[in-house]
Design a protein around this motif. Structure first.
Motif, PDB file in Angstrom:
ATOM      1  N   THR A   1       0.829  -1.199   0.000  1.00  0.00           N
ATOM      2  CA  THR A   1       0.000   0.000   0.000  1.00  0.00           C
ATOM      3  C   THR A   1       0.863   1.249   0.000  1.00  0.00           C
ATOM      4  N   LYS A   2       1.881   1.289   0.841  1.00  0.00           N
ATOM      5  CA  LYS A   2       2.718   2.480   0.970  1.00  0.00           C
ATOM      6  C   LYS A   2       3.584   2.713  -0.265  1.00  0.00           C
ATOM      7  N   ASN A   3       4.189   1.674  -0.785  1.00  0.00           N
ATOM      8  CA  ASN A   3       5.207   1.846  -1.823  1.00  0.00           C
ATOM      9  C   ASN A   3       4.740   1.606  -3.251  1.00  0.00           C
ATOM     10  N   VAL A   4       3.612   0.923  -3.435  1.00  0.00           N
ATOM     11  CA  VAL A   4       3.192   0.603  -4.796  1.00  0.00           C
ATOM     12  C   VAL A   4       1.794   1.143  -5.091  1.00  0.00           C
ATOM     13  N   SER A   5       0.787   0.659  -4.388  1.00  0.00           N
ATOM     14  CA  SER A   5      -0.581   0.994  -4.786  1.00  0.00           C
ATOM     15  C   SER A   5      -0.923   2.464  -4.575  1.00  0.00           C
ATOM     16  N   GLY A   6      -0.432   3.081  -3.528  1.00  0.00           N
ATOM     17  CA  GLY A   6      -0.714   4.497  -3.332  1.00  0.00           C
ATOM     18  C   GLY A   6      -0.151   5.356  -4.447  1.00  0.00           C
ATOM     19  N   ARG A   7       1.020   4.997  -4.890  1.00  0.00           N
ATOM     20  CA  ARG A   7       1.679   5.750  -5.950  1.00  0.00           C
ATOM     21  C   ARG A   7       0.985   5.551  -7.293  1.00  0.00           C
ATOM     22  N   LEU A   8       0.658   4.291  -7.615  1.00  0.00           N
ATOM     23  CA  LEU A   8       0.089   3.995  -8.925  1.00  0.00           C
ATOM     24  C   LEU A   8      -1.422   4.216  -9.000  1.00  0.00           C
ATOM     25  N   MET A   9      -2.143   3.917  -7.918  1.00  0.00           N
ATOM     26  CA  MET A   9      -3.602   3.978  -7.982  1.00  0.00           C
ATOM     27  C   MET A   9      -4.166   5.378  -7.722  1.00  0.00           C
ATOM     28  N   VAL A  10      -3.525   6.156  -6.854  1.00  0.00           N
ATOM     29  CA  VAL A  10      -4.073   7.479  -6.524  1.00  0.00           C
ATOM     30  C   VAL A  10      -3.056   8.612  -6.632  1.00  0.00           C
ATOM     31  N   GLY A  11      -1.837   8.304  -7.005  1.00  0.00           N
ATOM     32  CA  GLY A  11      -0.848   9.358  -7.234  1.00  0.00           C
ATOM     33  C   GLY A  11      -0.344  10.032  -5.978  1.00  0.00           C
ATOM     34  N   LEU A  12      -0.276   9.297  -4.891  1.00  0.00           N
ATOM     35  CA  LEU A  12       0.190   9.854  -3.625  1.00  0.00           C
ATOM     36  C   LEU A  12       1.344   9.021  -3.098  1.00  0.00           C
ATOM     37  N   ARG A  13       2.204   9.676  -2.321  1.00  0.00           N
ATOM     38  CA  ARG A  13       3.265   8.931  -1.641  1.00  0.00           C
ATOM     39  C   ARG A  13       3.749   9.723  -0.440  1.00  0.00           C
ATOM     40  N   TYR A  14       4.318   8.999   0.502  1.00  0.00           N
ATOM     41  CA  TYR A  14       4.907   9.650   1.668  1.00  0.00           C
ATOM     42  C   TYR A  14       6.132   8.860   2.085  1.00  0.00           C
ATOM     43  N   TRP A  15       7.043   9.534   2.749  1.00  0.00           N
ATOM     44  CA  TRP A  15       8.270   8.887   3.205  1.00  0.00           C
ATOM     45  C   TRP A  15       8.882   9.723   4.303  1.00  0.00           C
ATOM     46  N   ASN A  16       9.911   9.169   4.916  1.00  0.00           N
ATOM     47  CA  ASN A  16      10.628   9.832   5.992  1.00  0.00           C
ATOM     48  C   ASN A  16      12.049  10.095   5.546  1.00  0.00           C
ATOM     49  N   GLU A  17      12.534  11.307   5.800  1.00  0.00           N
ATOM     50  CA  GLU A  17      13.923  11.654   5.499  1.00  0.00           C
ATOM     51  C   GLU A  17      14.627  12.036   6.788  1.00  0.00           C
ATOM     52  N   VAL A  18      15.869  11.615   6.895  1.00  0.00           N
ATOM     53  CA  VAL A  18      16.698  11.994   8.031  1.00  0.00           C
ATOM     54  C   VAL A  18      17.846  12.826   7.478  1.00  0.00           C
ATOM     55  N   ASP A  19      17.991  14.051   8.011  1.00  0.00           N
ATOM     56  CA  ASP A  19      19.034  14.939   7.499  1.00  0.00           C
ATOM     57  C   ASP A  19      20.368  14.657   8.191  1.00  0.00           C
ATOM     58  N   ASP A  20      21.370  15.451   7.888  1.00  0.00           N
ATOM     59  CA  ASP A  20      22.710  15.245   8.435  1.00  0.00           C
ATOM     60  C   ASP A  20      22.763  15.426   9.954  1.00  0.00           C
ATOM     61  N   ASP A  21      21.816  16.177  10.513  1.00  0.00           N
ATOM     62  CA  ASP A  21      21.764  16.385  11.962  1.00  0.00           C
ATOM     63  C   ASP A  21      20.905  15.338  12.660  1.00  0.00           C
ATOM     64  N   ASN A  22      20.561  14.272  11.951  1.00  0.00           N
ATOM     65  CA  ASN A  22      19.717  13.189  12.464  1.00  0.00           C
ATOM     66  C   ASN A  22      18.319  13.653  12.851  1.00  0.00           C
ATOM     67  N   LYS A  23      17.826  14.681  12.174  1.00  0.00           N
ATOM     68  CA  LYS A  23      16.455  15.129  12.385  1.00  0.00           C
ATOM     69  C   LYS A  23      15.569  14.444  11.352  1.00  0.00           C
ATOM     70  N   SER A  24      14.509  13.857  11.850  1.00  0.00           N
ATOM     71  CA  SER A  24      13.587  13.131  10.995  1.00  0.00           C
ATOM     72  C   SER A  24      12.480  14.064  10.511  1.00  0.00           C
ATOM     73  N   GLU A  25      12.195  13.989   9.205  1.00  0.00           N
ATOM     74  CA  GLU A  25      11.131  14.813   8.652  1.00  0.00           C
ATOM     75  C   GLU A  25      10.294  13.973   7.696  1.00  0.00           C
ATOM     76  N   TRP A  26       8.978  14.026   7.881  1.00  0.00           N
ATOM     77  CA  TRP A  26       8.058  13.302   7.011  1.00  0.00           C
ATOM     78  C   TRP A  26       7.725  14.146   5.801  1.00  0.00           C
TER      79      TRP A  26
END
Length: 184
Positions: free
Chosen positions: A66-91
């Protein structure tokens, strides 16, 4: 870009075959099989570990698909988490541009959203049922399954401007109806 590479896979009408039949099939398949396995796992195994691992693996497949395939292909949406160089997490929450969203197949979109929003109440009901039966080990399975499908529902609701507007409208209507009902 992601928007233009995805544009070729969508249809613009509700008529005709689904543009992503395999994606749609597995979007529903993993949801249904996780519930079916949970209901029937005691038929072929009395070992809780087999029941636990089987159900959670199917739920994990559903979460990932659901997160990596169907959301992207079926409804054009996606989300993920990024961690920057200061180890701060951002969605990060992203949806296609307006032209890309116009190409989302309406039937696939309905299948996606119904599947996404029906699973948390189903697992919550099973969790509540297991609580009433004092089945703490099965509550663990339902709790984990509920957390995975609820996280996807939350993530895609944050991505979708339409879903956020619909939830806001529903909340406003419900609040207004309860105020009117209290006054009458």
């Amino acid at each position: 870009t992601w928007h233009s590479e995805m544009a070729a896979t969508e249809a613009t009408t509700d008529v005709g075959p689904l543009p992503n039949p395999g994606t749609t099939f597995f979007h529903v398949f993993f949801k249904v099989t996780s519930l079916l396995y949970y209901f029937t796992c005691t038929w072929w195994s009395s070992h809780f570990a087999v029941q636990f691992v089987g159900t959670i693996i199917l739920c994990a497949f559903d979460f990932w698909w659901t997160k990596n395939v169907s959301g992207r292909l079926m409804v054009g949406l996606r989300y993920w988490n990024e961690v920057d160089d200061d180890n701060k997490s951002e969605w990060r929450f992203e949806c296609r541009d307006e032209a890309g969203m116009a190409r989302v197949h309406p039937t696939e979109s309905r299948i996606f959203w119904y599947g996404l929003y029906l699973m948390p109440p189903a697992w919550f009901f099973l969790l509540f049922r297991d609580l009433m039966m004092f089945s703490m080990s099965y509550m663990l399975i339902c709790g984990l399954a509920l957390s995975m499908c609820s996280f996807n529902a939350y993530g895609y609701t944050k991505c979708s401007k339409d879903a956020q507007a619909q939830i806001s409208t529903f909340a406003t209507r419900t609040l207004l109806a309860s105020v009117v009902h209290a006054l009458v």
